[in-house]
Design an enzyme around this catalytic site. Structure first.
Site, PDB file in Angstrom:
ATOM      1  N   MET A 161       0.850  -1.196   0.000  1.00  0.00           N
ATOM      2  CA  MET A 161       0.000   0.000   0.000  1.00  0.00           C
ATOM      3  C   MET A 161       0.886   1.247   0.000  1.00  0.00           C
ATOM      4  O   MET A 161       0.452   2.326   0.389  1.00  0.00           O
ATOM      5  CB  MET A 161      -0.927  -0.015   1.210  1.00  0.00           C
ATOM      6  CG  MET A 161      -1.880  -1.217   1.161  1.00  0.00           C
ATOM      7  SD  MET A 161      -3.453  -0.942   1.950  1.00  0.00           S
ATOM      8  CE  MET A 161      -2.931  -0.690   3.616  1.00  0.00           C
TER       9      MET A 161
ATOM     10  N   ALA B  89       4.114   3.826   0.954  1.00  0.00           N
ATOM     11  CA  ALA B  89       4.827   4.268   2.161  1.00  0.00           C
ATOM     12  C   ALA B  89       5.906   3.226   2.484  1.00  0.00           C
ATOM     13  O   ALA B  89       6.006   2.714   3.601  1.00  0.00           O
ATOM     14  CB  ALA B  89       3.879   4.469   3.339  1.00  0.00           C
TER      15      ALA B  89
ATOM     16  N   HIS C 108       9.486  -3.608   3.339  1.00  0.00           N
ATOM     17  CA  HIS C 108       9.049  -3.880   1.957  1.00  0.00           C
ATOM     18  C   HIS C 108      10.261  -4.188   1.070  1.00  0.00           C
ATOM     19  O   HIS C 108      10.217  -5.069   0.218  1.00  0.00           O
ATOM     20  CB  HIS C 108       8.343  -2.656   1.364  1.00  0.00           C
ATOM     21  CG  HIS C 108       7.086  -2.266   2.060  1.00  0.00           C
ATOM     22  ND1 HIS C 108       6.980  -1.149   2.840  1.00  0.00           N
ATOM     23  CD2 HIS C 108       5.868  -2.863   2.087  1.00  0.00           C
ATOM     24  CE1 HIS C 108       5.756  -1.051   3.316  1.00  0.00           C
ATOM     25  NE2 HIS C 108       5.055  -2.078   2.886  1.00  0.00           N
TER      26      HIS C 108
ATOM     27  N   GLN D 135     -10.305  -2.354   2.413  1.00  0.00           N
ATOM     28  CA  GLN D 135      -9.808  -3.081   3.589  1.00  0.00           C
ATOM     29  C   GLN D 135      -9.728  -2.197   4.835  1.00  0.00           C
ATOM     30  O   GLN D 135      -9.270  -2.637   5.878  1.00  0.00           O
ATOM     31  CB  GLN D 135      -8.475  -3.768   3.296  1.00  0.00           C
ATOM     32  CG  GLN D 135      -7.277  -2.845   3.174  1.00  0.00           C
ATOM     33  CD  GLN D 135      -6.054  -3.613   2.721  1.00  0.00           C
ATOM     34  OE1 GLN D 135      -5.931  -3.976   1.547  1.00  0.00           O
ATOM     35  NE2 GLN D 135      -5.121  -3.881   3.627  1.00  0.00           N
TER      36      GLN D 135
ATOM     37  N   GLU E 285       5.657 -11.838   7.288  1.00  0.00           N
ATOM     38  CA  GLU E 285       5.048 -12.578   8.395  1.00  0.00           C
ATOM     39  C   GLU E 285       4.542 -11.647   9.504  1.00  0.00           C
ATOM     40  O   GLU E 285       3.900 -12.092  10.431  1.00  0.00           O
ATOM     41  CB  GLU E 285       6.056 -13.574   8.980  1.00  0.00           C
ATOM     42  CG  GLU E 285       6.270 -14.771   8.082  1.00  0.00           C
ATOM     43  CD  GLU E 285       7.214 -15.803   8.674  1.00  0.00           C
ATOM     44  OE1 GLU E 285       7.948 -15.458   9.629  1.00  0.00           O
ATOM     45  OE2 GLU E 285       7.225 -16.936   8.172  1.00  0.00           O
TER      46      GLU E 285
ATOM     47  N   ASP F 245       2.212  -9.595   9.184  1.00  0.00           N
ATOM     48  CA  ASP F 245       0.765  -9.797   9.054  1.00  0.00           C
ATOM     49  C   ASP F 245       0.539 -11.286   8.826  1.00  0.00           C
ATOM     50  O   ASP F 245       0.119 -11.704   7.744  1.00  0.00           O
ATOM     51  CB  ASP F 245       0.220  -8.972   7.888  1.00  0.00           C
ATOM     52  CG  ASP F 245       0.403  -7.488   8.128  1.00  0.00           C
ATOM     53  OD1 ASP F 245      -0.180  -6.981   9.093  1.00  0.00           O
ATOM     54  OD2 ASP F 245       1.158  -6.844   7.380  1.00  0.00           O
TER      55      ASP F 245
ATOM     56  N   GLN G  75      -2.900 -12.430   7.768  1.00  0.00           N
ATOM     57  CA  GLN G  75      -3.120 -12.093   6.353  1.00  0.00           C
ATOM     58  C   GLN G  75      -2.433 -13.133   5.444  1.00  0.00           C
ATOM     59  O   GLN G  75      -3.005 -13.602   4.464  1.00  0.00           O
ATOM     60  CB  GLN G  75      -2.582 -10.697   6.061  1.00  0.00           C
ATOM     61  CG  GLN G  75      -2.483 -10.354   4.591  1.00  0.00           C
ATOM     62  CD  GLN G  75      -2.086  -8.914   4.336  1.00  0.00           C
ATOM     63  OE1 GLN G  75      -2.896  -8.031   4.415  1.00  0.00           O
ATOM     64  NE2 GLN G  75      -0.813  -8.676   4.039  1.00  0.00           N
TER      65      GLN G  75
ATOM     66  N   ARG H 186       3.562   2.817  10.197  1.00  0.00           N
ATOM     67  CA  ARG H 186       2.983   3.551  11.333  1.00  0.00           C
ATOM     68  C   ARG H 186       4.038   4.001  12.342  1.00  0.00           C
ATOM     69  O   ARG H 186       3.779   4.927  13.122  1.00  0.00           O
ATOM     70  CB  ARG H 186       1.979   2.676  12.063  1.00  0.00           C
ATOM     71  CG  ARG H 186       0.794   2.340  11.215  1.00  0.00           C
ATOM     72  CD  ARG H 186      -0.080   1.341  11.895  1.00  0.00           C
ATOM     73  NE  ARG H 186      -1.154   0.938  10.991  1.00  0.00           N
ATOM     74  CZ  ARG H 186      -2.346   0.555  11.378  1.00  0.00           C
ATOM     75  NH1 ARG H 186      -2.627   0.493  12.643  1.00  0.00           N
ATOM     76  NH2 ARG H 186      -3.251   0.216  10.505  1.00  0.00           N
TER      77      ARG H 186
HETATM   78  O1  PAF Z   1      -0.229  -5.931   3.598  1.00  0.00           O
HETATM   79  C1  PAF Z   1      -0.610  -4.978   2.893  1.00  0.00           C
HETATM   80  O2  PAF Z   1       0.083  -3.964   2.730  1.00  0.00           O
HETATM   81  C2  PAF Z   1      -1.969  -5.050   2.227  1.00  0.00           C
HETATM   82  O3  PAF Z   1      -2.894  -5.685   3.050  1.00  0.00           O
HETATM   83  C3  PAF Z   1      -1.934  -5.689   0.844  1.00  0.00           C
HETATM   84  C4  PAF Z   1      -1.532  -7.144   0.899  1.00  0.00           C
HETATM   85  C5  PAF Z   1      -0.976  -4.924  -0.041  1.00  0.00           C
HETATM   86  C6  PAF Z   1      -3.328  -5.622   0.200  1.00  0.00           C
HETATM   87  O4  PAF Z   1      -3.765  -4.302   0.038  1.00  0.00           O
END
Ligand code: PAF
Length: 283
Positions: free
Chosen positions: A30, A32, A37, A61, A151, A153, A156, A190
Protein backbone atom coordinates in the site's frame (compact mmCIF):
# COMPACT_ATOMS: atom_id res chain seq x y z
CA UNK A 1 12.02 1.88 -13.80
CA UNK A 2 8.68 1.25 -15.50
CA UNK A 3 5.67 2.80 -13.74
CA UNK A 4 2.26 1.74 -14.98
CA UNK A 5 -1.19 2.94 -13.94
CA UNK A 6 -3.45 0.67 -15.95
CA UNK A 7 -4.25 -3.00 -15.48
CA UNK A 8 -4.44 -3.61 -19.24
CA UNK A 9 -0.91 -2.32 -19.67
CA UNK A 10 0.28 -4.57 -16.83
CA UNK A 11 -1.35 -7.66 -18.34
CA UNK A 12 0.23 -6.85 -21.71
CA UNK A 13 3.64 -6.44 -20.13
CA UNK A 14 3.30 -9.67 -18.16
CA UNK A 15 2.36 -11.78 -21.18
CA UNK A 16 5.28 -10.32 -23.10
CA UNK A 17 7.70 -11.20 -20.29
CA UNK A 18 6.22 -14.67 -19.89
CA UNK A 19 6.64 -15.31 -23.61
CA UNK A 20 10.30 -14.52 -23.11
CA UNK A 21 10.29 -17.21 -20.42
CA UNK A 22 10.95 -14.83 -17.53
CA UNK A 23 9.77 -15.58 -14.01
CA UNK A 24 7.54 -12.95 -12.43
CA UNK A 25 7.64 -12.12 -8.73
CA UNK A 26 5.01 -9.93 -7.10
CA UNK A 27 5.14 -7.75 -3.98
CA UNK A 28 1.78 -6.12 -3.25
CA UNK A 29 1.99 -3.01 -1.05
CA UNK A 30 0.00 0.00 0.00
CA UNK A 31 3.05 2.23 -0.53
CA UNK A 32 4.83 4.27 2.16
CA UNK A 33 7.60 1.79 1.56
CA UNK A 34 10.21 1.05 4.20
CA UNK A 35 13.04 -1.43 4.69
CA UNK A 36 10.56 -4.20 5.45
CA UNK A 37 9.05 -3.88 1.96
CA UNK A 38 12.50 -3.58 0.45
CA UNK A 39 13.51 -6.85 2.09
CA UNK A 40 10.51 -8.50 0.35
CA UNK A 41 11.59 -7.07 -3.02
CA UNK A 42 15.16 -8.26 -2.46
CA UNK A 43 13.89 -11.70 -1.54
CA UNK A 44 11.72 -11.71 -4.68
CA UNK A 45 14.73 -10.80 -6.84
CA UNK A 46 16.47 -13.98 -5.68
CA UNK A 47 13.78 -16.17 -7.30
CA UNK A 48 12.47 -14.14 -10.26
CA UNK A 49 13.75 -12.15 -13.21
CA UNK A 50 11.15 -9.37 -13.00
CA UNK A 51 9.40 -8.01 -9.90
CA UNK A 52 6.07 -6.25 -10.02
CA UNK A 53 5.41 -4.03 -7.02
CA UNK A 54 1.88 -2.72 -6.64
CA UNK A 55 1.39 0.53 -4.75
CA UNK A 56 -2.28 0.89 -3.97
CA UNK A 57 -4.04 2.10 -0.83
CA UNK A 58 -6.96 -0.29 -1.00
CA UNK A 59 -10.11 1.44 0.27
CA UNK A 60 -12.11 -1.74 0.87
CA UNK A 61 -9.81 -3.08 3.59
CA UNK A 62 -10.15 -0.04 5.86
CA UNK A 63 -12.85 -0.29 8.49
CA UNK A 64 -12.12 3.29 9.51
CA UNK A 65 -12.56 6.16 7.01
CA UNK A 66 -10.14 8.45 8.83
CA UNK A 67 -7.44 5.82 8.77
CA UNK A 68 -7.89 5.54 5.00
CA UNK A 69 -7.68 9.31 4.52
CA UNK A 70 -4.63 9.62 6.79
CA UNK A 71 -2.78 6.76 5.10
CA UNK A 72 0.48 8.19 3.65
CA UNK A 73 0.69 8.37 -0.14
CA UNK A 74 4.32 8.82 -1.15
CA UNK A 75 4.64 7.33 -4.64
CA UNK A 76 7.63 9.43 -5.71
CA UNK A 77 9.60 8.49 -2.62
CA UNK A 78 8.54 4.85 -3.00
CA UNK A 79 9.84 4.78 -6.58
CA UNK A 80 13.15 6.36 -5.53
CA UNK A 81 13.55 3.73 -2.82
CA UNK A 82 12.81 0.89 -5.24
CA UNK A 83 15.38 2.29 -7.67
CA UNK A 84 18.03 1.74 -5.01
CA UNK A 85 17.28 -1.99 -5.25
CA UNK A 86 17.05 -2.25 -9.04
CA UNK A 87 16.23 0.23 -11.75
CA UNK A 88 15.86 -2.32 -14.50
CA UNK A 89 14.07 -5.34 -13.08
CA UNK A 90 11.18 -3.72 -11.20
CA UNK A 91 7.82 -2.66 -12.60
CA UNK A 92 5.65 -0.46 -10.37
CA UNK A 93 1.91 -0.80 -10.73
CA UNK A 94 0.25 2.24 -9.16
CA UNK A 95 -3.41 2.08 -10.21
CA UNK A 96 -6.24 4.47 -9.44
CA UNK A 97 -9.22 3.22 -7.43
CA UNK A 98 -11.17 3.28 -10.69
CA UNK A 99 -8.69 1.06 -12.53
CA UNK A 100 -9.20 -1.62 -9.88
CA UNK A 101 -12.85 -1.21 -8.87
CA UNK A 102 -14.51 0.69 -11.78
CA UNK A 103 -17.50 2.30 -10.07
CA UNK A 104 -18.12 -0.50 -7.58
CA UNK A 105 -15.81 0.11 -4.62
CA UNK A 106 -16.99 -2.86 -2.60
CA UNK A 107 -15.44 -6.08 -1.43
CA UNK A 108 -16.53 -9.61 -2.17
CA UNK A 109 -17.46 -11.76 0.81
CA UNK A 110 -15.08 -14.65 1.37
CA UNK A 111 -15.16 -17.80 3.40
CA UNK A 112 -11.64 -18.42 4.68
CA UNK A 113 -12.72 -21.38 6.84
CA UNK A 114 -12.89 -19.24 9.96
CA UNK A 115 -9.37 -17.76 9.72
CA UNK A 116 -11.02 -14.40 9.11
CA UNK A 117 -12.84 -14.30 12.47
CA UNK A 118 -9.81 -14.63 14.74
CA UNK A 119 -7.63 -11.83 16.12
CA UNK A 120 -7.54 -8.98 13.58
CA UNK A 121 -10.89 -10.19 12.23
CA UNK A 122 -12.51 -9.61 15.59
CA UNK A 123 -11.34 -6.00 15.75
CA UNK A 124 -11.41 -4.93 12.09
CA UNK A 125 -14.80 -5.54 10.57
CA UNK A 126 -14.70 -6.58 6.89
CA UNK A 127 -10.93 -6.12 6.73
CA UNK A 128 -10.11 -9.54 5.33
CA UNK A 129 -12.88 -9.39 2.73
CA UNK A 130 -11.17 -6.21 1.51
CA UNK A 131 -7.74 -7.87 1.53
CA UNK A 132 -9.07 -10.98 -0.25
CA UNK A 133 -10.79 -8.84 -2.88
CA UNK A 134 -7.75 -6.75 -3.74
CA UNK A 135 -5.19 -9.56 -3.60
CA UNK A 136 -7.32 -11.81 -5.83
CA UNK A 137 -7.75 -8.99 -8.37
CA UNK A 138 -4.06 -8.15 -8.30
CA UNK A 139 -3.16 -11.81 -8.80
CA UNK A 140 -5.49 -11.94 -11.80
CA UNK A 141 -3.91 -8.81 -13.29
CA UNK A 142 -0.24 -9.58 -12.58
CA UNK A 143 -0.49 -13.37 -12.85
CA UNK A 144 2.79 -13.85 -10.96
CA UNK A 145 4.75 -17.06 -10.47
CA UNK A 146 5.60 -16.12 -6.88
CA UNK A 147 4.12 -13.57 -4.47
CA UNK A 148 5.79 -12.31 -1.30
CA UNK A 149 4.12 -11.36 1.99
CA UNK A 150 5.63 -10.43 5.34
CA UNK A 151 5.05 -12.58 8.40
CA UNK A 152 4.31 -9.44 10.40
CA UNK A 153 0.76 -9.80 9.05
CA UNK A 154 0.82 -13.53 9.67
CA UNK A 155 -2.96 -13.85 9.72
CA UNK A 156 -3.12 -12.09 6.35
CA UNK A 157 -0.44 -14.46 5.02
CA UNK A 158 -2.46 -17.54 6.09
CA UNK A 159 -5.64 -16.07 4.63
CA UNK A 160 -3.92 -15.46 1.31
CA UNK A 161 -2.68 -19.06 1.30
CA UNK A 162 -6.30 -20.10 1.89
CA UNK A 163 -7.46 -17.83 -0.97
CA UNK A 164 -4.98 -19.47 -3.33
CA UNK A 165 -6.05 -22.95 -2.22
CA UNK A 166 -9.80 -22.25 -2.48
CA UNK A 167 -9.64 -20.59 -5.89
CA UNK A 168 -6.93 -22.86 -7.23
CA UNK A 169 -4.76 -19.89 -8.17
CA UNK A 170 -1.46 -20.73 -9.82
CA UNK A 171 0.78 -18.59 -7.67
CA UNK A 172 3.31 -19.71 -5.11
CA UNK A 173 3.01 -17.77 -1.83
CA UNK A 174 6.26 -17.00 -0.03
CA UNK A 175 6.13 -15.86 3.60
CA UNK A 176 9.06 -13.64 4.61
CA UNK A 177 10.58 -13.03 8.03
CA UNK A 178 9.62 -9.93 10.00
CA UNK A 179 12.05 -7.07 9.45
CA UNK A 180 12.87 -5.38 12.76
CA UNK A 181 14.47 -2.15 13.83
CA UNK A 182 17.64 -2.65 15.93
CA UNK A 183 15.43 -2.09 19.00
CA UNK A 184 13.36 -5.14 18.01
CA UNK A 185 10.32 -3.11 16.97
CA UNK A 186 8.74 -4.66 13.86
CA UNK A 187 8.95 -2.26 10.92
CA UNK A 188 5.70 -0.58 9.94
CA UNK A 189 4.82 2.64 8.14
CA UNK A 190 2.98 3.55 11.33
CA UNK A 191 6.23 3.66 13.37
CA UNK A 192 7.04 7.04 11.85
CA UNK A 193 3.98 8.49 13.51
CA UNK A 194 5.04 7.38 17.01
CA UNK A 195 5.84 10.25 19.38
CA UNK A 196 9.32 9.88 20.97
CA UNK A 197 8.17 8.45 24.31
CA UNK A 198 6.03 5.85 22.52
CA UNK A 199 8.82 5.00 20.11
CA UNK A 200 11.01 4.37 23.12
CA UNK A 201 8.58 2.03 24.82
CA UNK A 202 7.27 0.21 21.68
CA UNK A 203 10.12 -2.39 21.63
CA UNK A 204 8.47 -3.68 24.84
CA UNK A 205 6.07 -5.54 22.54
CA UNK A 206 8.77 -7.74 20.99
CA UNK A 207 10.61 -8.09 24.30
CA UNK A 208 7.41 -9.44 25.86
CA UNK A 209 6.86 -11.79 22.92
CA UNK A 210 10.37 -13.21 23.33
CA UNK A 211 9.83 -13.71 27.06
CA UNK A 212 6.46 -15.34 26.35
CA UNK A 213 8.16 -17.75 23.96
CA UNK A 214 10.57 -18.80 26.68
CA UNK A 215 7.77 -19.30 29.20
CA UNK A 216 5.71 -21.31 26.70
CA UNK A 217 8.44 -23.97 26.87
CA UNK A 218 7.31 -24.92 30.39
CA UNK A 219 3.96 -23.25 30.98
CA UNK A 220 0.45 -23.51 29.55
CA UNK A 221 -0.89 -20.99 27.02
CA UNK A 222 -3.34 -19.72 29.64
CA UNK A 223 -0.53 -19.08 32.15
CA UNK A 224 1.62 -17.32 29.56
CA UNK A 225 -1.34 -15.18 28.47
CA UNK A 226 -2.04 -14.18 32.06
CA UNK A 227 1.61 -13.23 32.52
CA UNK A 228 1.67 -11.10 29.34
CA UNK A 229 -1.50 -9.25 30.37
CA UNK A 230 0.12 -8.45 33.72
CA UNK A 231 3.22 -7.06 32.01
CA UNK A 232 1.11 -4.78 29.82
CA UNK A 233 -0.97 -3.64 32.78
CA UNK A 234 2.28 -2.33 34.30
CA UNK A 235 3.17 -0.40 31.15
CA UNK A 236 1.53 3.01 31.27
CA UNK A 237 1.95 3.87 27.60
CA UNK A 238 0.97 0.70 25.75
CA UNK A 239 -2.60 -0.61 25.81
CA UNK A 240 -2.89 -4.29 24.99
CA UNK A 241 -5.75 -5.09 22.60
CA UNK A 242 -5.15 -8.81 22.42
CA UNK A 243 -2.53 -11.42 23.14
CA UNK A 244 -3.27 -14.86 21.72
CA UNK A 245 -1.31 -18.06 21.40
CA UNK A 246 -2.74 -19.79 18.36
CA UNK A 247 -2.29 -22.81 16.15
CA UNK A 248 -0.65 -21.54 12.96
CA UNK A 249 -2.96 -23.53 10.68
CA UNK A 250 -6.37 -22.71 12.19
CA UNK A 251 -5.32 -19.51 14.04
CA UNK A 252 -7.55 -20.71 16.87
CA UNK A 253 -6.34 -20.07 20.41
CA UNK A 254 -4.57 -23.09 21.87
CA UNK A 255 -6.32 -24.85 24.71
CA UNK A 256 -3.97 -27.78 25.24
CA UNK A 257 -0.49 -27.87 23.77
CA UNK A 258 0.41 -30.68 21.41
CA UNK A 259 3.98 -31.54 20.40
CA UNK A 260 2.82 -32.13 16.84
CA UNK A 261 1.28 -28.72 16.24
CA UNK A 262 2.93 -25.41 15.55
CA UNK A 263 2.04 -22.30 17.51
CA UNK A 264 2.61 -18.56 17.34
CA UNK A 265 1.95 -15.78 19.81
CA UNK A 266 0.18 -12.70 18.44
CA UNK A 267 -0.11 -9.21 19.91
CA UNK A 268 -1.98 -6.04 19.02
CA UNK A 269 -1.39 -2.99 21.20
CA UNK A 270 -2.05 0.71 21.04
CA UNK A 271 0.75 3.21 21.48
CA UNK A 272 -1.30 6.38 21.89
CA UNK A 273 -3.68 6.19 18.91
CA UNK A 274 -1.32 4.05 16.82
CA UNK A 275 -2.12 0.38 16.59
CA UNK A 276 0.91 -1.92 16.46
CA UNK A 277 0.89 -5.65 15.77
CA UNK A 278 3.59 -8.28 16.08
CA UNK A 279 3.97 -12.04 16.44
CA UNK A 280 6.55 -14.73 17.13
CA UNK A 281 6.92 -18.42 16.30
CA UNK A 282 6.85 -20.46 19.51
CA UNK A 283 8.02 -23.89 18.35
O1 PAF B 1 -0.23 -5.93 3.60
C1 PAF B 1 -0.61 -4.98 2.89
O2 PAF B 1 0.08 -3.96 2.73
C2 PAF B 1 -1.97 -5.05 2.23
O3 PAF B 1 -2.89 -5.69 3.05
C3 PAF B 1 -1.93 -5.69 0.84
C4 PAF B 1 -1.53 -7.14 0.90
C5 PAF B 1 -0.98 -4.92 -0.04
C6 PAF B 1 -3.33 -5.62 0.20
O4 PAF B 1 -3.76 -4.30 0.04
Amino acid sequence: MIIVNSKNKISELVSQLKQEGLKIGFVPTMGALHKGHISLVERALEDNERIFVSVFVNPTQFDNKQDLEKYPRTLERDVELLKTVSDTNIVVYAPTVEDIYSDNVNSTRFDFDGLEYEMEGEFRDGHFDGVGTIVKRLFEIVNPDNAYFGEKDFQQLQIIRKLVEKYNLSVNIVGCKIYREPSGLALSSRNERLKPEYKKTAPFIYKTLKAAKKKFGTKSAAKVTEWVKKQFAKNELLKLEYFTIANIETLKPVKRKSKHKKYRAFIAAYADDIRLIDNIALN
